[in-house]
Design an enzyme around this catalytic site. Sequence first.
Site, PDB file in Angstrom:
ATOM      1  N   TYR A  58       0.821  -1.206   0.000  1.00 44.44           N
ATOM      2  CA  TYR A  58       0.000   0.000   0.000  1.00 44.44           C
ATOM      3  C   TYR A  58       0.859   1.262   0.000  1.00 44.44           C
ATOM      4  O   TYR A  58       0.532   2.264   0.617  1.00 44.44           O
ATOM      5  CB  TYR A  58      -0.918   0.015   1.229  1.00 44.44           C
ATOM      6  CG  TYR A  58      -1.915  -1.121   1.299  1.00 44.44           C
ATOM      7  CD1 TYR A  58      -2.266  -1.860   0.184  1.00 44.44           C
ATOM      8  CD2 TYR A  58      -2.513  -1.467   2.508  1.00 44.44           C
ATOM      9  CE1 TYR A  58      -3.182  -2.903   0.254  1.00 44.44           C
ATOM     10  CE2 TYR A  58      -3.443  -2.490   2.596  1.00 44.44           C
ATOM     11  CZ  TYR A  58      -3.767  -3.212   1.460  1.00 44.44           C
ATOM     12  OH  TYR A  58      -4.678  -4.227   1.538  1.00 44.44           O
ATOM     13  N   TRP A  96     -12.012 -12.981  -6.692  1.00 47.29           N
ATOM     14  CA  TRP A  96     -13.245 -13.517  -6.108  1.00 47.29           C
ATOM     15  C   TRP A  96     -14.401 -13.535  -7.104  1.00 47.29           C
ATOM     16  O   TRP A  96     -15.367 -14.265  -6.925  1.00 47.29           O
ATOM     17  CB  TRP A  96     -13.621 -12.741  -4.852  1.00 47.29           C
ATOM     18  CG  TRP A  96     -12.568 -12.834  -3.792  1.00 47.29           C
ATOM     19  CD1 TRP A  96     -12.013 -11.812  -3.095  1.00 47.29           C
ATOM     20  CD2 TRP A  96     -11.929 -14.025  -3.321  1.00 47.29           C
ATOM     21  NE1 TRP A  96     -11.060 -12.279  -2.226  1.00 47.29           N
ATOM     22  CE2 TRP A  96     -10.989 -13.644  -2.342  1.00 47.29           C
ATOM     23  CE3 TRP A  96     -12.040 -15.383  -3.634  1.00 47.29           C
ATOM     24  CZ2 TRP A  96     -10.180 -14.557  -1.679  1.00 47.29           C
ATOM     25  CZ3 TRP A  96     -11.232 -16.293  -2.972  1.00 47.29           C
ATOM     26  CH2 TRP A  96     -10.325 -15.886  -2.011  1.00 47.29           C
ATOM     27  N   ASP A 130     -11.022  -3.896   8.048  1.00 49.28           N
ATOM     28  CA  ASP A 130      -9.744  -3.629   7.380  1.00 49.28           C
ATOM     29  C   ASP A 130      -9.192  -2.293   7.864  1.00 49.28           C
ATOM     30  O   ASP A 130      -9.832  -1.581   8.648  1.00 49.28           O
ATOM     31  CB  ASP A 130      -9.914  -3.625   5.854  1.00 49.28           C
ATOM     32  CG  ASP A 130      -8.715  -4.285   5.147  1.00 49.28           C
ATOM     33  OD1 ASP A 130      -7.565  -3.928   5.494  1.00 49.28           O
ATOM     34  OD2 ASP A 130      -8.928  -5.145   4.272  1.00 49.28           O
ATOM     35  N   ASP A 154      -6.724  -2.493  12.822  1.00 49.03           N
ATOM     36  CA  ASP A 154      -5.605  -3.383  12.516  1.00 49.03           C
ATOM     37  C   ASP A 154      -5.828  -4.627  13.369  1.00 49.03           C
ATOM     38  O   ASP A 154      -5.738  -4.565  14.594  1.00 49.03           O
ATOM     39  CB  ASP A 154      -4.293  -2.686  12.873  1.00 49.03           C
ATOM     40  CG  ASP A 154      -3.066  -3.576  12.699  1.00 49.03           C
ATOM     41  OD1 ASP A 154      -3.197  -4.809  12.759  1.00 49.03           O
ATOM     42  OD2 ASP A 154      -1.965  -3.026  12.518  1.00 49.03           O
ATOM     43  N   PHE A 155      -6.141  -5.754  12.741  1.00 48.24           N
ATOM     44  CA  PHE A 155      -6.579  -6.904  13.548  1.00 48.24           C
ATOM     45  C   PHE A 155      -5.492  -7.496  14.429  1.00 48.24           C
ATOM     46  O   PHE A 155      -5.772  -8.279  15.326  1.00 48.24           O
ATOM     47  CB  PHE A 155      -7.272  -7.984  12.717  1.00 48.24           C
ATOM     48  CG  PHE A 155      -6.567  -8.413  11.450  1.00 48.24           C
ATOM     49  CD1 PHE A 155      -5.293  -8.927  11.463  1.00 48.24           C
ATOM     50  CD2 PHE A 155      -7.230  -8.338  10.232  1.00 48.24           C
ATOM     51  CE1 PHE A 155      -4.665  -9.346  10.306  1.00 48.24           C
ATOM     52  CE2 PHE A 155      -6.620  -8.757   9.053  1.00 48.24           C
ATOM     53  CZ  PHE A 155      -5.339  -9.260   9.087  1.00 48.24           C
ATOM     54  N   LYS A 170      -7.249 -15.654   2.311  1.00 50.38           N
ATOM     55  CA  LYS A 170      -5.871 -15.330   1.932  1.00 50.38           C
ATOM     56  C   LYS A 170      -5.221 -14.388   2.949  1.00 50.38           C
ATOM     57  O   LYS A 170      -4.517 -13.451   2.585  1.00 50.38           O
ATOM     58  CB  LYS A 170      -5.833 -14.726   0.527  1.00 50.38           C
ATOM     59  CG  LYS A 170      -6.382 -15.663  -0.532  1.00 50.38           C
ATOM     60  CD  LYS A 170      -5.870 -15.305  -1.902  1.00 50.38           C
ATOM     61  CE  LYS A 170      -6.353 -13.947  -2.340  1.00 50.38           C
ATOM     62  NZ  LYS A 170      -5.774 -13.554  -3.648  1.00 50.38           N
ATOM     63  N   HIS A 222      -1.877 -16.991   4.969  1.00 50.10           N
ATOM     64  CA  HIS A 222      -0.690 -17.297   4.151  1.00 50.10           C
ATOM     65  C   HIS A 222       0.295 -16.122   4.072  1.00 50.10           C
ATOM     66  O   HIS A 222       1.407 -16.280   3.590  1.00 50.10           O
ATOM     67  CB  HIS A 222      -1.090 -17.783   2.764  1.00 50.10           C
ATOM     68  CG  HIS A 222      -1.544 -16.714   1.806  1.00 50.10           C
ATOM     69  ND1 HIS A 222      -1.695 -16.966   0.458  1.00 50.10           N
ATOM     70  CD2 HIS A 222      -1.904 -15.402   1.985  1.00 50.10           C
ATOM     71  CE1 HIS A 222      -2.106 -15.857  -0.146  1.00 50.10           C
ATOM     72  NE2 HIS A 222      -2.233 -14.912   0.757  1.00 50.10           N
ATOM     73  N   ASP A 223      -0.122 -14.944   4.568  1.00 49.06           N
ATOM     74  CA  ASP A 223       0.771 -13.786   4.587  1.00 49.06           C
ATOM     75  C   ASP A 223       1.731 -13.786   5.777  1.00 49.06           C
ATOM     76  O   ASP A 223       2.685 -12.990   5.789  1.00 49.06           O
ATOM     77  CB  ASP A 223      -0.036 -12.479   4.663  1.00 49.06           C
ATOM     78  CG  ASP A 223      -0.780 -12.183   3.375  1.00 49.06           C
ATOM     79  OD1 ASP A 223      -0.299 -12.584   2.299  1.00 49.06           O
ATOM     80  OD2 ASP A 223      -1.846 -11.549   3.446  1.00 49.06           O
ATOM     81  N   GLN A 251       7.262 -11.873  -1.237  1.00 47.97           N
ATOM     82  CA  GLN A 251       6.383 -10.741  -0.969  1.00 47.97           C
ATOM     83  C   GLN A 251       5.925 -10.560   0.477  1.00 47.97           C
ATOM     84  O   GLN A 251       5.529  -9.452   0.851  1.00 47.97           O
ATOM     85  CB  GLN A 251       5.119 -10.880  -1.833  1.00 47.97           C
ATOM     86  CG  GLN A 251       5.247 -10.254  -3.200  1.00 47.97           C
ATOM     87  CD  GLN A 251       3.891  -9.826  -3.703  1.00 47.97           C
ATOM     88  OE1 GLN A 251       3.081 -10.654  -4.084  1.00 47.97           O
ATOM     89  NE2 GLN A 251       3.644  -8.531  -3.696  1.00 47.97           N
TER      90      GLN A 251
END
Length: 327
Positions: free
Chosen positions: A129, A146, A192, A218-219, A234, A237-238, A288
Amino acid sequence: FPYPQVMFTACELGVFDLLLEAGEPLSSDAIAAHLGTSTTGMERLLDACVGLKLLAVELTQEGALYRNTEISNIYLTKSSPKSQYHIMMYYSNTVYLCWHYLADAVREGRNQYERAFGISSEDPFAAMYRSEEEMLKFMAGQNSVWSICGRDVLAAFDLSPFRQICDLGGGGGALARECVSLYPNSTVTIYDLPKVVQVAKEQFIPPEEHRIAFYEGDFFNDSIPEAGLYILSKILHDWDDDKCRQLLAKVHKACKPGGGVLLVESLLNEDKSGPLETQLYSMNMLVQTEGKERTAAEYSKLLGAAGFGEIQAKRTGKLYDAVLGRK
């Protein structure tokens, strides 16, 4: 060989959009003139697209005429409901630049944003971002994914008993929109970052869609609202295992009794022998992010450590699979 770069370039230059709008086959000279490119370069690009089955060509007395194939009309034109144009541009302008440093990523075991963009690798999403334009590309790209496989992961299990759903890291909201379409008696809250929520409201979710709400935060650092079902598409997996356990523990604490969590991820075979697409996604996570792709058993172990039970995994036969755990 750089097959994807041929596709990315044709998308970026507008080849597929031009041929769709024209409604008839065009010569390489006409395409080059419309798009402002060299004739020799465009002819080679078009022929490579023919080789990749993205264009078809017919020889006439006037010369070669090019047209889109069904695949390019559906997936590579901007106006198609199933367009993958935005994810193509994100891969071309961001992902592939990180892949140039794959050997460094393997040596160091960390993402390559610092080498690719001169941005700290400590916070992957600060790099993704890094500008409003890049954030918009990423969100539009995720939405396009999606549009072709969102319904498959949401229908892998019957989610109709869950009326109050929270989509953690829901981004542009395409999965949330698929969810309220498939389960019309449910509501979805997209959780988000504030700047992501703002763009989602302005660009992607129409104000008349009252079944979708927003929660800014921010979770990892902020509270998670109570819900009956949490969707993490998804997301895991980050991150590395420690951060996954930390996040799932917060989700379990916020989850209503009898509720659950749905993980949407591309699952590796248990022996890590495939699928090839998932193995390559895992390499992409290396260049990434801080994370990796995992097996169903590995996700089940993470869920179990957070307190979830009755864990089930289902493959969809598409890009992404589903794992459901219950509280």
